[in-house]
Design an enzyme around this catalytic site. Structure first.
Site, short mmCIF file in Angstrom:
data_model
loop_
_atom_site.label_atom_id
_atom_site.label_comp_id
_atom_site.label_asym_id
_atom_site.label_seq_id
_atom_site.Cartn_x
_atom_site.Cartn_y
_atom_site.Cartn_z
N GLU A 108 4.86 -23.47 4.90
CA GLU A 108 5.60 -24.59 4.31
C GLU A 108 6.91 -24.81 5.06
OE1 GLU A 108 5.12 -22.83 0.28
OE2 GLU A 108 4.73 -24.89 -0.32
N GLU A 128 -1.59 -18.95 -1.63
CA GLU A 128 -1.00 -18.80 -2.95
C GLU A 128 -2.05 -18.70 -4.06
OE1 GLU A 128 0.08 -20.68 -0.56
OE2 GLU A 128 2.26 -20.81 -0.53
N1 T1G Z 1 6.12 -10.49 -0.31
C1 T1G Z 1 6.56 -9.22 -0.44
N2 T1G Z 1 6.03 -8.16 0.22
C2 T1G Z 1 4.99 -8.42 1.04
C3 T1G Z 1 4.47 -9.73 1.23
C4 T1G Z 1 5.09 -10.79 0.51
N3 T1G Z 1 4.71 -12.04 0.66
N4 T1G Z 1 3.44 -9.63 2.11
C5 T1G Z 1 3.33 -8.34 2.45
N5 T1G Z 1 4.25 -7.61 1.81
C6 T1G Z 1 4.48 -6.18 1.97
C7 T1G Z 1 3.30 -5.37 1.47
O1 T1G Z 1 3.43 -5.12 0.08
C8 T1G Z 1 3.47 -4.10 2.29
O2 T1G Z 1 4.53 -3.37 1.70
C9 T1G Z 1 3.98 -4.61 3.63
O3 T1G Z 1 4.57 -5.90 3.35
C10 T1G Z 1 2.87 -4.78 4.66
O4 T1G Z 1 1.88 -5.61 4.03
C11 T1G Z 1 6.72 -20.68 -2.09
C12 T1G Z 1 5.58 -18.74 -3.55
C13 T1G Z 1 0.58 -10.85 5.55
C14 T1G Z 1 -1.92 -10.51 5.68
O5 T1G Z 1 0.14 -14.27 -0.20
O6 T1G Z 1 -1.60 -11.15 2.67
O7 T1G Z 1 4.67 -17.99 -0.35
O8 T1G Z 1 3.23 -1.29 1.10
O9 T1G Z 1 0.11 -3.82 4.06
O10 T1G Z 1 -2.31 -5.42 6.09
O11 T1G Z 1 4.55 -21.41 -1.74
O12 T1G Z 1 0.58 -8.62 3.66
O13 T1G Z 1 4.49 -1.42 3.25
O14 T1G Z 1 5.74 -1.33 1.06
O15 T1G Z 1 -0.46 -6.22 3.45
O16 T1G Z 1 -0.80 -6.27 7.95
C15 T1G Z 1 2.11 -16.17 -0.06
C16 T1G Z 1 0.72 -11.86 1.29
C17 T1G Z 1 3.18 -15.63 -0.96
C18 T1G Z 1 0.63 -13.27 1.89
C19 T1G Z 1 -0.33 -8.66 6.25
N6 T1G Z 1 1.82 -15.19 0.97
N7 T1G Z 1 0.63 -10.83 2.31
O17 T1G Z 1 -1.28 -7.69 5.95
O18 T1G Z 1 0.17 -5.61 5.82
S1 T1G Z 1 3.57 -16.73 -2.28
C20 T1G Z 1 0.84 -14.29 0.80
C21 T1G Z 1 -0.58 -10.55 2.90
C22 T1G Z 1 4.39 -18.02 -1.52
C23 T1G Z 1 5.37 -20.27 -1.61
C24 T1G Z 1 4.74 -19.17 -2.41
C25 T1G Z 1 -0.57 -9.42 3.89
C26 T1G Z 1 -0.55 -9.89 5.34
P1 T1G Z 1 4.50 -1.75 1.78
P2 T1G Z 1 0.32 -5.27 4.26
P3 T1G Z 1 -1.13 -6.19 6.53
#
Ligand code: T1G
Length: 713
Positions: A108, A128
């Protein structure tokens, strides 16, 4: 507050803004505030002609900081859209340079910029919906303006990522680059924009290509999505895409904001956000540093070419790990290899993998009749018949055959891993790896740490689970580990309810209405009544079967009558093909058992009673598993059940659901059934942990395990 966003001025009047918030550059409120300030500084700098936005580290921005979604987000406290609007309204071109992944709020952010460039390997998406929400920073309004409404609806409603080529073809980005340095790529593109004299290009000003999404198609999409009552975001997304087509940007964005907050506040989103973090937490080993040296795993062996052995070894072939499949029986081995080949051929036929990938995987498979061929394996997994005597003999042999330092694992689903470890003579090298059938499909892996399992062995197999694309949960040793132990009380009550007058169909429907993928009777028929009867037999041998003669009496009688489930078309149901049909034989069998065991029958048993009697003892057992230290966390138990037993994600797992129902309610219902059913065998005695949390008002999610010790026994 550390610098999350830096600004550097580049010759030629270009301002470079770099986001740095490892590991995934998540957009926290703090980061967004800093970003807004850096953008204003850059735009106000004398001589600034263009801005470049990029991120440091392995990836561009992967979304909002999900940990900050537990609080209401309204227009008054929205940290996202003011920054997006600031960028989009700048009078100077803003170029976004992406690499790695651009997800959620990250994409975004990119779409609020005027131009976008991406490294050729970049992947993008708006996932999301997997968190029970929808894009809340203008994504539902800007993506249709860049990629067309149809592609936008597909991307946002599925949450699927697209690759950079697809993004270019859709018009989501303006160019690809092979430049691995995102900042350099952005600067090069900004210079190009300036040389061409291209003006800022606010996305909101672009027209939406509806892409064939006419009023009828949208109505159908709204109706379809509206039927998904457990996931409110499904319909909200269609409404927002419809608004992007039919309303001015500001009104579409206002609708998006309202629907975003409604979905964010939903139980479904709370559950899905809980599971997102629970899955990641479950892979962490308390008390074992992630820096601990792990053992190399380059060559593995599986004993047993049956259904489980075949499924297990395919995980390793898929991961590119050379594997030897051993079975003492030639026919079984040949059949096993043939079935593996058939599975790969069907994957190729369905376009799931390429023929080359299939051949490469199969080339890693070495069948053998000789246990000696396991001597060079770094890990050997036994997947022989679920019988303690058979497994004990195999583990003893492995203890002698496997090379020093090799890890020995049992795929047992219930048996005593410590006893098998002792039989191997190498308890430090030994643990359980409980795969779930079909093992090459189900993502859950229960890793059972024996009393003697060395920390490095546990850490090695836990890391291996991620290589195998499994979701690992660590369990201590007890009957049934985490999932199957909790399943026992669930199946116990199923049989009692049948003897009291409920039918298999009624029980299954009541449980499936609660969201579980399959009711207990259908599940047992699919798994095999003979398998269930064998488990009961092993429980008796191990002295852990309740002394109650009526305990799971129905499954025992079905087995005695030769009703093995789907495999011979007779189980709790009669099967015509895959159709499960209520069978009067089973009703009579249950009535006879009720008479035999003096169980009162009732004409009506409510669905809510079925739900409570099947699931509340399951929750209660989960609390015992926590207080005994078998599981480290409540989230681990929720992951076991949602990843391995078809428990609905939108309820967050049994313990998350328990907190939502309210522990005092659960406690009261256990007391009710204790009175109504009698508690001679302790079926309804609440776990201390459950009683304590219910009394104190603390949710189970606040339970913390004592730090585990990993000293080998
Ligand atoms: N927020 C907070 N922590 C996150 C995070 C996030 N979005 N994504 C990953 N982490 C942390 C995760 O908990 C882990 O922490 C570390 O980063 C490594 O992640 C306004 C509201 C990107 C594909 O849904 O799908 O945007 O365990 O082990 O396997 O519209 O992380 O090390 O302490 O998963 O390489 C939308 C979520 C959010 C993507 C990478 N975004 N993340 O995978 O590493 S809502 C998502 C993932 C949003 C807006 C709305 C995956 C990854 P720790 P990991 P990975």
């Amino acid at each position: 507050m550390r610098d999350l966003v830096t600004l550097s001025h580049i010759e030629g009047g270009i301002a470079l803004i770099t986001i740095a918030n490892p590991p995934v550059n998540a957009l926290s409120r703090e980061l967004l505030e800093q970003l807004g300030r850096r953008i204003e500084e850059a735009a106000a700098a004398p001589g600034c002609r263009a801005l470049v936005l990029c991120a440091a580290g392995r990836t561009f921005v992967c979304g909002a900081d999900i940990t900050q979604l537990d609080q209401p987000i309204t227009a008054a406290n929205d940290a996202f859209n003011p920054v997006m609007d600031l960028i989009e309204s700048l009078p100077k071109p803003v170029v976004c340079a992406m690499h790695g992944m651009a997800l959620g709020g990250g994409l975004e952010l990119a779409m609020a910029c005027h131009y976008r460039i991406a490294h050729a390997q970049t992947r993008m998406g708006l996932p999301e919906v997997t968190l029970g929400i929808l894009p809340g920073a203008g994504g539902t309004q800007r993506l249709p303006r860049l990629a067309g409404a149809k592609a936008a609806l597909d991307m946002i409603s599925t949450g699927r990522m697209i690759d950079a080529d697809t993004a270019l073809a859709l018009g989501l980005i303006d160019g690809l680059t092979a430049q691995s340095d995102a900042a350099q790529a952005g600067l090069e593109h900004a210079r190009h924009i300036l040389e061409q004299g291209l003006p800022p290009r606010p996305t909101r000003g672009l027209a939406v290509d509806s892409g064939g999404l006419d009023a009828e198609a949208l109505k159908q999409a709204l109706d379809t999505a509206g039927r998904n009552t457990t996931h409110p975001a499904a319909r909200a997304i269609v409404e927002c895409i419809q608004a992007a087509i039919t309303l001015p940007f500001s009104q579409g964005r206002e609708l998006e904001g309202r629907l975003f907050e409604a979905c964010r506040a939903s139980d479904t989103s709370a559950a899905l956000r809980h599971l997102f973090f629970a899955e990641r937490e479950a892979a962490k080993l308390p008390g074992i540093p992630s820096s601990l040296q792990r053992r190399p795993i380059h060559h593995i062996g599986v004993i047993g070419a049956g259904t489980m052995g075949r499924g297990i070894i395919m995980n390793f072939l898929d991961a590119g790990i050379s594997s030897v499949l051993v079975d003492a029986n030639r026919d079984a081995l040949e059949n096993g290899v043939a079935q593996i080949r058939k599975t790969y051929e069907s994957r190729v036929a369905r376009g799931r993998i390429s023929a080359a990938r299939s051949e490469a995987a199969l080339a890693l498979l070495a069948p053998s009749l000789d246990y000696a061929d396991l001597g060079q394996c770094d890990l050997v997994i036994e997947a022989v018949f679920e019988d303690m005597d058979v497994k004990t003999a195999v583990c003893r042999q492995l203890g002698m055959i496997c090379k020093p330092g090799a890890i020995i694992a049992s795929n047992t689903s219930t048996l005593d891993v410590d006893a098998l470890a002792r039989a191997s003579g190498r308890p430090g090298d030994f643990l359980g790896m409980h795969f779930f059938s079909p093992a090459h499909v189900m993502r859950l892996l229960e890793i059972v740490r024996g009393r003697g399992t060395l920390p490095e062995v546990l850490a090695t197999v836990n890391a291996l689970a991620k290589t195998l694309r499994k979701v690992s949960v660590i369990s201590g040793v007890c009957y049934g580990f985490i999932g199957n132990r909790m399943l026992e009380s669930y199946l116990r009550e199923t049989d009692f309810l049948l003897m009291e007058g409920a039918t298999p169909r009624q029980i299954d429907q009541a449980i499936e209405e609660a969201g579980l993928a399959m009711g207990p009777c259908r599940m047992l028929d699919m798994a095999g009544i003979d398998v269930a009867a064998k488990v009961l037999l092993e429980q008796g041998k191990a002295g852990i079967r309740p002394s109650d003669p009526a305990y799971r009496a129905v499954v025992g009688r079905l087995f005695e009558r030769g009703r093995l489930g789907q495999k011979n078309h007779l189980g709790y149901y009669r099967y015509e093909g895959r159709d499960a049909i209520e069978d009067p034989e089973v009703a009579m069998l249950c009535e006879a058992l009720a008479r035999q065991h003096g169980i009162a029958r009732r004409d009506h048993i409510s669905n809510s009673e079925i739900f409570e009697r099947c699931l509340f003892p399951l929750i209660n057992e989960g609390c015992r598993i926590l207080e005994e230290g078998i599981a480290y966390r409540t989230g681990d138990i929720d992951i076991v059940w949602t990843k391995g037993y078809g428990f609905p994600d939108h309820r967050g797992g049994p313990l998350f659901m328990a907190d939502r129902i309210g522990l005092p309610t659960i406690l009261e219902r256990l007391a009710h059934y204790s009175r109504a059913q009698g508690n001679e065998h302790g079926y309804w005695t609440p776990a201390d942990l459950l009683a304590a949390h219910a009394a104190s008002g603390r949710p189970l999610s606040q339970w913390q395990a004592p730090a585990p010790t990993h000293e080998p026994a």
